[in-house]
Design an enzyme around this catalytic site. Sequence first.
Site, PDB file in Angstrom:
ATOM      1  N   HIS A   1      42.413  71.196  37.561  1.00  0.00           N
ATOM      2  CA  HIS A   1      42.640  71.511  36.144  1.00  0.00           C
ATOM      3  C   HIS A   1      41.297  71.595  35.438  1.00  0.00           C
ATOM      4  O   HIS A   1      40.466  70.695  35.556  1.00  0.00           O
ATOM      5  CB  HIS A   1      43.523  70.449  35.474  1.00  0.00           C
ATOM      6  CG  HIS A   1      44.117  70.940  34.193  1.00  0.00           C
ATOM      7  ND1 HIS A   1      43.368  71.138  33.058  1.00  0.00           N
ATOM      8  CD2 HIS A   1      45.376  71.322  33.882  1.00  0.00           C
ATOM      9  CE1 HIS A   1      44.152  71.596  32.098  1.00  0.00           C
ATOM     10  NE2 HIS A   1      45.375  71.721  32.570  1.00  0.00           N
TER      11      HIS A   1
ATOM     12  N   ARG B   1      44.177  78.957  35.628  1.00  0.00           N
ATOM     13  CA  ARG B   1      43.401  77.719  35.769  1.00  0.00           C
ATOM     14  C   ARG B   1      42.252  77.820  36.764  1.00  0.00           C
ATOM     15  O   ARG B   1      41.164  77.299  36.524  1.00  0.00           O
ATOM     16  CB  ARG B   1      44.327  76.598  36.240  1.00  0.00           C
ATOM     17  CG  ARG B   1      45.219  76.158  35.161  1.00  0.00           C
ATOM     18  CD  ARG B   1      46.144  75.088  35.582  1.00  0.00           C
ATOM     19  NE  ARG B   1      46.906  74.731  34.389  1.00  0.00           N
ATOM     20  CZ  ARG B   1      47.920  73.917  34.371  1.00  0.00           C
ATOM     21  NH1 ARG B   1      48.325  73.332  35.478  1.00  0.00           N
ATOM     22  NH2 ARG B   1      48.551  73.652  33.252  1.00  0.00           N
TER      23      ARG B   1
ATOM     24  N   HIS C   1      44.471  68.282  40.211  1.00  0.00           N
ATOM     25  CA  HIS C   1      45.613  68.165  39.296  1.00  0.00           C
ATOM     26  C   HIS C   1      46.957  68.374  39.974  1.00  0.00           C
ATOM     27  O   HIS C   1      47.894  67.622  39.744  1.00  0.00           O
ATOM     28  CB  HIS C   1      45.422  69.174  38.171  1.00  0.00           C
ATOM     29  CG  HIS C   1      46.507  69.163  37.150  1.00  0.00           C
ATOM     30  ND1 HIS C   1      46.856  68.021  36.462  1.00  0.00           N
ATOM     31  CD2 HIS C   1      47.328  70.152  36.676  1.00  0.00           C
ATOM     32  CE1 HIS C   1      47.839  68.306  35.620  1.00  0.00           C
ATOM     33  NE2 HIS C   1      48.147  69.570  35.741  1.00  0.00           N
TER      34      HIS C   1
ATOM     35  N   GLU D   1      50.678  78.873  27.214  1.00  0.00           N
ATOM     36  CA  GLU D   1      49.530  78.302  27.927  1.00  0.00           C
ATOM     37  C   GLU D   1      48.839  79.429  28.686  1.00  0.00           C
ATOM     38  O   GLU D   1      49.275  80.581  28.640  1.00  0.00           O
ATOM     39  CB  GLU D   1      49.987  77.188  28.871  1.00  0.00           C
ATOM     40  CG  GLU D   1      50.611  76.016  28.137  1.00  0.00           C
ATOM     41  CD  GLU D   1      50.886  74.837  29.040  1.00  0.00           C
ATOM     42  OE1 GLU D   1      49.974  74.375  29.735  1.00  0.00           O
ATOM     43  OE2 GLU D   1      52.029  74.366  29.059  1.00  0.00           O
TER      44      GLU D   1
ATOM     45  N   ARG E   1      49.356  77.491  40.672  1.00  0.00           N
ATOM     46  CA  ARG E   1      50.545  77.335  39.819  1.00  0.00           C
ATOM     47  C   ARG E   1      50.310  77.853  38.400  1.00  0.00           C
ATOM     48  O   ARG E   1      49.281  77.562  37.786  1.00  0.00           O
ATOM     49  CB  ARG E   1      50.905  75.857  39.754  1.00  0.00           C
ATOM     50  CG  ARG E   1      52.002  75.516  38.785  1.00  0.00           C
ATOM     51  CD  ARG E   1      52.284  74.045  38.841  1.00  0.00           C
ATOM     52  NE  ARG E   1      51.189  73.269  38.321  1.00  0.00           N
ATOM     53  CZ  ARG E   1      51.237  72.558  37.188  1.00  0.00           C
ATOM     54  NH1 ARG E   1      52.327  72.567  36.454  1.00  0.00           N
ATOM     55  NH2 ARG E   1      50.212  71.846  36.804  1.00  0.00           N
TER      56      ARG E   1
END
Length: 407
Positions: free
Chosen positions: A244, A285, A346, A129, A381
């Site tokens: 997100h 992100r 998110h 990711e 994160r």
Amino acid sequence: MDKEKNMNNKKNANKPDSRLDCDVVIVGCGVGGLYSALNLDHSKKILMLSKDAVDICDSMLAQGGICVLHDEGDYDAFFEDTLRAGHYENRKESVDIMIRSSRDVINDLISKGVEFERDEKGELTYTKEGAHSIPRICFHEDITGKEITTKLLANVRKLDNVSIMEYTCMTDLLEDETGRICGVLAEKDNSSIEIYAGDVIFATGGIGGQYAYSTNYRILTGDGCRIASDHGAELEHMDYVQIHPTCLYRKKKGRNFLISESARGEGAIILNHKGERFVDELLPRDVVTEAIRKEMEKEGVEYEFLSFENVPDEVIRNHFPHICETCLEDGYDIFREPVPIVPAQHYFMGGIHVDSNSETTLPHLYAVGETSCNGVHGKNRLASNSLLESLVFAARAAKKINSEEVV
Ligand SMILES: Cc1cc2nc3c(=O)[nH]c(=O)nc-3n(C[C@H](O)[C@H](O)[C@H](O)COP(=O)(O)OP(=O)(O)OC[C@H]3O[C@@H](n4cnc5c(N)ncnc54)[C@H](O)[C@@H]3O)c2cc1C
């Protein structure tokens, strides 16, 4: 604070409708709560509370997967990826603990029946990711959270020492006459219940229910943080909230459907209304979110697009069946056309301050999962680190309560 605390004490002074006693009360039945229960001594009487039905928790929604140290040579890269995503504000001790514990946690999940994707030789398959330098994410289709949480719940249900109370909302903490935390006050069917316990674990999840647009369940409103703070517990980084970048754009309000970052890991691209790419999709992100926001502003639009044109049909079919189905329900066929996406709240990196054993600043009160802040995530994160972090530090809370040595 004192005024609020007095109010809490007054509330506690009201006579409850009933009283229960146990060794440990765990507030929350997501991965944080369930893994705490599984790691506590089976001689302890444990009560778990869930505000809604037991399966209404964000753990059930996790799509992309769960990180693991790929091999010993991956340690430095995993550490650096986590810190870079977190703007180097991470607590390094916590990151080290999480990475070192990751393989044991994955093996334990497998021993408890969790199934991860494997290749034809039966070896685990890893996906990638945003902001990961190598593929190190274990996954189960695009419903990894449901697979893990369902299996953990099934294991908890086998334990005679654990009871789960659904539709039971914790409203306060209980303190004894010396000010020591000794349980929680809860409400079920308009009745109040005092639940006395030697130790309390908050596993109350995130704060998305406070936002108009969020991927979280609406019931998750940061109750743990508010109640812990009312009793004087230290909170940390309450403004560190992750947005997100790729949630399905829908006109109606309510929970936003997430399109996992692993879609971009497998080649999906972000396009503007002219069909042009404007950002490297695999940046962290917060960076991708910022780029989408700027592009929306520049174009004067309410959404941009995610296109699966570079993702092989077979990968869409095998890895993203549920994303595909949900987009289709909304009228978008990801095999043929780009889907409209918008950033939404998110994840919450801040929370109740805890040490590396998940102890808060109040003796006998522990916090695990998204409601806690052990510093793993820093300011932002890294994708797929939260299930792992929740599990690692839930086990540590349990071991500390068991008085086991925690290494
Ligand atoms: C759409 C989505 C996709 C995600 N994908 C990933 C992913 O791929 N990988 C990853 O690592 N992470 C992912 N995450 C994040 C991850 O799922 C969560 O951070 C994690 O599951 C949180 O677990 P938890 O146990 O802390 O909280 P939750 O699973 O949310 O559980 C919270 C529990 O607390 C209970 N509760 C709350 N308040 C009260 C109260 N007052 N009284 C009683 N009970 C209460 C709730 O009923 C619930 O049982 C995703 C999150 C979302 C929303």
